[in-house]
Design an enzyme around this catalytic site. Structure first.
Site, PDB file in Angstrom:
ATOM      1  N   ASP A  67       0.818  -1.208   0.000  1.00 35.60           N
ATOM      2  CA  ASP A  67       0.000   0.000   0.000  1.00 35.60           C
ATOM      3  C   ASP A  67       0.854   1.261   0.000  1.00 35.60           C
ATOM      4  OD1 ASP A  67      -2.000   1.868   0.305  1.00 35.60           O
ATOM      5  OD2 ASP A  67      -2.364   1.414   2.423  1.00 35.60           O
TER       6      ASP A  67
ATOM      7  N   ASP B 148      -2.105   5.640  -5.148  1.00 36.17           N
ATOM      8  CA  ASP B 148      -2.363   4.812  -3.970  1.00 36.17           C
ATOM      9  C   ASP B 148      -2.721   3.396  -4.398  1.00 36.17           C
ATOM     10  OD1 ASP B 148      -3.043   3.705  -1.583  1.00 36.17           O
ATOM     11  OD2 ASP B 148      -4.640   5.128  -1.098  1.00 36.17           O
TER      12      ASP B 148
END
Length: 265
Positions: free
Chosen positions: A35, A176
């Site tokens: 992430d 992201d």
């Protein structure tokens, strides 16, 4: 690149991409989402997933962390992955991948996310380089404007070929890998969803209790990949999640503080 490490990723219905890591000595295996929108490493203990046993590792104290031994929620219970490994900056918290950075092993990493859920290869994360098999042409690099997320400035948002003018005063965005959709200011996302025919103006509203809507099943409708989010702290902000990162091979260059995009192949 020579000296790079490749992590194969699994595509879970275009909603998340995860791969395998090992923690401790000898390594205990976990599947995690890599992430770029966070910096922490989460490895929850759950009967449905792998469980980290600290006493089974001879290097248990080499990395500072918090271990939760009891959790009342079931956030990861029905997920195919065990946890999350953050790849953002230490402004949030010191991420695990900074160990690789401080040892001079990794200055950049890159993502390729496969949109075809039927293919065995779900995606690829390369630590230390990039895979030329998964992009076309040269990357366009933009400077990181704030070392919190992998954040950069954008000059305009177009719907079709027409400028919205919304970002004339300036907008910020960050790539992201841990977000499924593409989030942006409500004013623009509403226009985008209207342009692609996604609306709820003609629908009736029917109330449901939690017992009625919490179930496991296959989706039967198309859902817009754009979701509205109005950030008050950072101003107009776009979160370029997997919806954006699938068509664009993305490079995160810590050594030069750049983010690069090229057409994915």
């Amino acid at each position: 690149d020579s000296g790079s490490a490749v992590v194969a990723l699994t595509n879970d219905r275009d909603t998340s991409y995860f791969g395998e890591i090992g923690i401790g000595t000898p390594p205990q295996k976990f599947t995690v989402i890599f992430d770029t929108g966070s910096s922490v490493l989460w490895v929850p203990s759950s009967k449905a997933h792998s469980m980290y046993e600290s006493s089974g590792s001879s290097t248990y104290k080499e990395q500072d962390f918090i271990e939760a031994t009891d959790e009342t929620d079931n956030v990861f219970l029905h997920r195919l992955f065990d946890g999350i490994l953050g790849l953002s900056f230490q402004t949030i918290s010191v991420p695990v991948w900074y160990n690789m950075l401080n040892q001079g092993l990794v200055k950049r990493f890159s993502f390729w996310l496969n949109r075809n859920v039927d293919e065995e290869e779900g995606g690829e994360l390369v630590f230390g380089g990039l895979d030329p098999n998964h992009f076309r042409g040269d990357h366009t690099y933009v400077p990181v404007t704030y070392q919190y997320y992998w954040q950069f400035g954008i000059g305009d948002v177009l719907i079709g070929d027409k400028s919205t003018g919304f970002c004339a005063p300036g907008c910020q965005a960050f790539a992201d890998s841990g977000t499924s959709l593409l989030s942006g200011p409500t004013a623009i996302v509403t226009q985008i969803n209207h342009a692609i025919g996604a609306n709820s103006e003609e629908l009736n509203v029917f109330g449901l209790t939690p017992e009625q809507y919490i179930l496991k099943g296959e989706a039967t409708q198309c859902i817009s990949g754009f979701t509205a989010m109005d950030a008050t702290l950072l101003g107009p902000l776009w979160i370029l999640g997997d919806v954006f990162m699938r068509p664009y091979h993305t490079v995160f260059d810590y050594g030069n503080l750049l983010v690069g995009f090229a057409e994915a192949a």
